[in-house]
Scaffold this motif. Structure first.
Motif, PDB file in Angstrom:
ATOM      1  N   GLU A 141      46.596  37.304  49.314  1.00 30.81           N
ATOM      2  CA  GLU A 141      46.249  37.492  47.748  1.00 30.81           C
ATOM      3  C   GLU A 141      46.536  36.161  47.011  1.00 30.81           C
ATOM      4  OE1 GLU A 141      47.693  38.259  43.944  1.00 30.81           O
ATOM      5  OE2 GLU A 141      49.219  37.736  45.630  1.00 30.81           O
ATOM      6  N   GLY A 165      43.744  34.139  46.278  1.00 27.72           N
ATOM      7  CA  GLY A 165      42.817  34.789  45.569  1.00 27.72           C
ATOM      8  C   GLY A 165      41.398  35.045  46.467  1.00 27.72           C
ATOM      9  N   ALA A 222      38.758  39.736  48.781  1.00 31.75           N
ATOM     10  CA  ALA A 222      36.843  39.442  48.773  1.00 31.75           C
ATOM     11  C   ALA A 222      36.677  39.069  50.202  1.00 31.75           C
ATOM     12  CB  ALA A 222      36.826  38.026  47.783  1.00 31.75           C
ATOM     13  N   SER A 254      42.739  38.745  34.124  1.00 33.53           N
ATOM     14  CA  SER A 254      42.027  37.988  35.187  1.00 33.53           C
ATOM     15  C   SER A 254      42.604  36.656  35.634  1.00 33.53           C
ATOM     16  CB  SER A 254      40.438  38.074  34.945  1.00 33.53           C
ATOM     17  OG  SER A 254      40.256  37.268  33.688  1.00 33.53           O
ATOM     18  N   VAL A 271      38.903  29.961  42.390  1.00 31.43           N
ATOM     19  CA  VAL A 271      39.520  31.474  42.187  1.00 31.43           C
ATOM     20  C   VAL A 271      38.919  32.080  41.013  1.00 31.43           C
ATOM     21  CG1 VAL A 271      41.462  32.770  41.913  1.00 31.43           C
ATOM     22  CG2 VAL A 271      41.689  30.721  43.382  1.00 31.43           C
ATOM     23  N   THR A 310      39.323  36.212  39.717  1.00 34.43           N
ATOM     24  CA  THR A 310      39.777  37.628  40.020  1.00 34.43           C
ATOM     25  C   THR A 310      39.577  38.303  38.902  1.00 34.43           C
ATOM     26  OG1 THR A 310      42.044  37.413  39.399  1.00 34.43           O
ATOM     27  CG2 THR A 310      41.469  36.734  41.632  1.00 34.43           C
ATOM     28  N   GLU A 311      39.443  39.680  38.986  1.00 34.27           N
ATOM     29  CA  GLU A 311      38.940  40.524  37.956  1.00 34.27           C
ATOM     30  C   GLU A 311      40.436  41.090  37.477  1.00 34.27           C
ATOM     31  OE1 GLU A 311      36.587  43.709  38.956  1.00 34.27           O
ATOM     32  OE2 GLU A 311      34.948  42.574  39.831  1.00 34.27           O
ATOM     33  N   SER A 326      48.080  37.806  37.723  1.00 33.88           N
ATOM     34  CA  SER A 326      46.809  38.371  38.074  1.00 33.88           C
ATOM     35  C   SER A 326      46.774  38.650  39.637  1.00 33.88           C
ATOM     36  CB  SER A 326      45.781  37.244  37.844  1.00 33.88           C
ATOM     37  OG  SER A 326      45.550  36.559  36.628  1.00 33.88           O
ATOM     38  N   GLU A 327      45.703  39.377  40.011  1.00 32.25           N
ATOM     39  CA  GLU A 327      45.671  40.039  41.359  1.00 32.25           C
ATOM     40  C   GLU A 327      44.183  40.093  41.723  1.00 32.25           C
ATOM     41  OE1 GLU A 327      46.680  41.900  43.841  1.00 32.25           O
ATOM     42  OE2 GLU A 327      48.658  42.030  43.929  1.00 32.25           O
ATOM     43  N   ASP A 328      44.323  39.969  43.367  1.00 31.15           N
ATOM     44  CA  ASP A 328      42.710  40.353  43.602  1.00 31.15           C
ATOM     45  C   ASP A 328      42.562  41.808  44.205  1.00 31.15           C
ATOM     46  OD1 ASP A 328      44.052  40.208  45.952  1.00 31.15           O
ATOM     47  OD2 ASP A 328      42.940  38.888  46.871  1.00 31.15           O
ATOM     48  N   GLU A 336      39.221  44.183  43.964  1.00 28.87           N
ATOM     49  CA  GLU A 336      37.844  43.877  44.807  1.00 28.87           C
ATOM     50  C   GLU A 336      37.744  44.957  45.835  1.00 28.87           C
ATOM     51  OE1 GLU A 336      35.707  41.596  44.562  1.00 28.87           O
ATOM     52  OE2 GLU A 336      36.824  40.202  43.389  1.00 28.87           O
TER      53      GLU A 336
END
Length: 416
Positions: A153, A156, A160, A200, A313, A315-316, A349-351, A354
């Motif tokens: 995590e 990032g 994915a 993000s 990286v 991330t949304e 932020s975090e991934d 996904e």
């Protein structure tokens, strides 16, 4: 769906008293043996072993070290819960009896001290505890429970990577996805933010190519340090002059590196920067503007080779589904009482998104407190996530993590 009730959760959680010491043992073991992102071999092995003992089907090696446990318990919804497993290249300074003394190597072979400085050991142990309770109380729920333990995590790349490695083809599609994270507010408290919650994040590596020379002969050089300095200042205008004043966003240049001596003009300069934003439009604007400004400043200085701009990286933002948030919030309010509260958006932020995005399902990501009440009320500085002094209060933090997961599971899976 039946009206929200926590009666099933209260029944399932009666078993927590009997497994509390074991869950605490999982946590201490994980904390003392942290592993860097995408290299969580020992952690993944422990998780897979325990899940099999409790009757879960186990899928291993997804996106390097990802593990998913699947527990089918008759017809009904499918709920997926995720915990991240990776640690950080930080030297621990907590003084805990189970403090990490581990060192590890990154993918480039560089060796670092390693520490669970962000609470992923709490997340993993808490989800293991919740999984064990659910496996021991199958008469209280029906449907399918999926517990997903994610690598990387912090890089990032973990979520994915699992998706790219065929996650959606290797496990049943869930109806909803859940995750939680510790933060340094009062231990025992739980908070949900409906809608936009976490920003993000984009991380860019930039290399400026100049021309080196003796420090006494700057006319013979194209100085990448001067170009880098001008670039840093110009990049600040993206937020201050290109975005609306009400737009929540930030850009930080956190790394500048060039040269080895004060009397030598280097050939190259390296920058690393990060952005934070809450919508896709701002995220896209950041990237386009960064590339434009970096190229333009370098061109104005007469470089012979364009800068390299590499996005490493992306991330949304974490945007919690309002309906899912409402259902779980009602259950948390009933179960936790005054220890539950709604919170606002934050800049970490975090991934995690996904994963539900790949399945096309709604999700909820909530936070639990991990700071001892006496320290929280003392007025002293509280170590935050990623600090070498970050030391979550073992209890009631772990109990709260287990309880929150079980309560949320049974919003969909409970029989009452």
């Amino acid at each position: 769906m039946a009206p929200v009730s926590t009666s099933d959760a209260q029944t399932v959680l009666k078993g927590l008293e009997g497994i509390r010491s074991e869950v605490e043992g999982y946590y201490r073991r994980l904390h003392a043996h942290p592993e860097l992102g995408m290299m969580e071999v020992e952690t993944a092995g422990l998780v897979a072993k325990l899940l099999r003992e409790w009757g879960f089907e186990v899928v291993e090696g997804i996106g390097t070290t990802g593990v998913v446990g699947i527990l089918r318990n008759g017809p009904g919804p499918c709920v997926l819960a995720r915990a991240d497993m990776d640690a950080l290249p930080v030297r621990e300074e907590t003084g805990l009896p189970y403090a990490s003394t581990v060192t590890g190597k990154d993918r480039f072979g560089n060796e670092f001290p390693v520490m669970h400085a962000c609470g992923h050991d709490i997340h993993t142990a808490g989800l293991l505890g919740a999984a064990r309770l659910m496996a021991s109380a199958r008469d209280m729920w029906q449907g399918t429970l999926e517990v997903l333990f994610q690598p990387g995590e912090e890089t990032g790349a973990g979520a994915a990577g699992m998706v790219a490695d065929g996650l959606t083809d290797r496990i049943p599609a869930p109806d909803v996805a859940l995750a939680q994270h510790v933060l340094p507010f009062r231990a025992g408290e739980v908070k949900i933010c409906p809608g936009p919650f976490l920003s993000s994040a984009q991380l860019f590596d930039i290399t400026i190519h100049g021309r080196g020379a003796h420090g006494s002969m700057p006319e013979a050089a194209i100085d990448p340090v001067v170009i880098a300095a001008s670039t840093v200042l110009a990049l600040q205008t993206i937020v201050s002059r290109e975005l609306a004043a009400k737009t929540p966003a930030s850009l930080t240049v956190g790394k500048i590196r060039a040269g080895n001596a004060g009397n030598v003009i280097a050939d190259t300069a390296e920058l690393q920067l990060s952005t934070r934003s809450y919508d896709d439009g701002t995220r896209a604007h950041f990237e386009a503007s960064i590339r434009r400004i970096v190229d333009a400043v370098a061109q104005a200085a007469g470089v012979q080779k364009k800068p390299d701009v590499v996005k490493i990286v992306d991330t949304e933002p974490v945007i919690n589904d309002p309906e899912v948030s409402g259902k779980v919030a009602a259950a948390f309010a009933e179960f936790f009482g005054a220890a539950y509260a709604q919170t606002g958006s934050a800049t970490p932020s975090e991934d995690f998104p996904e994963i539900p995005k790949a399945f096309g399902v709604p999700y909820l990501y909530w936070v639990i407190g991990c700071t001892d009440s006496a320290l929280f009320d003392s007025g002293k500085d509280i170590p935050t996530n990623h600090s070498p002094q970050f030391a979550p209060a073992l209890q009631p933090t772990l109990d709260t993590g287990v309880q929150a997961m079980v309560v949320a599971f049974l919003v969909w899976l409970g029989k009452s």
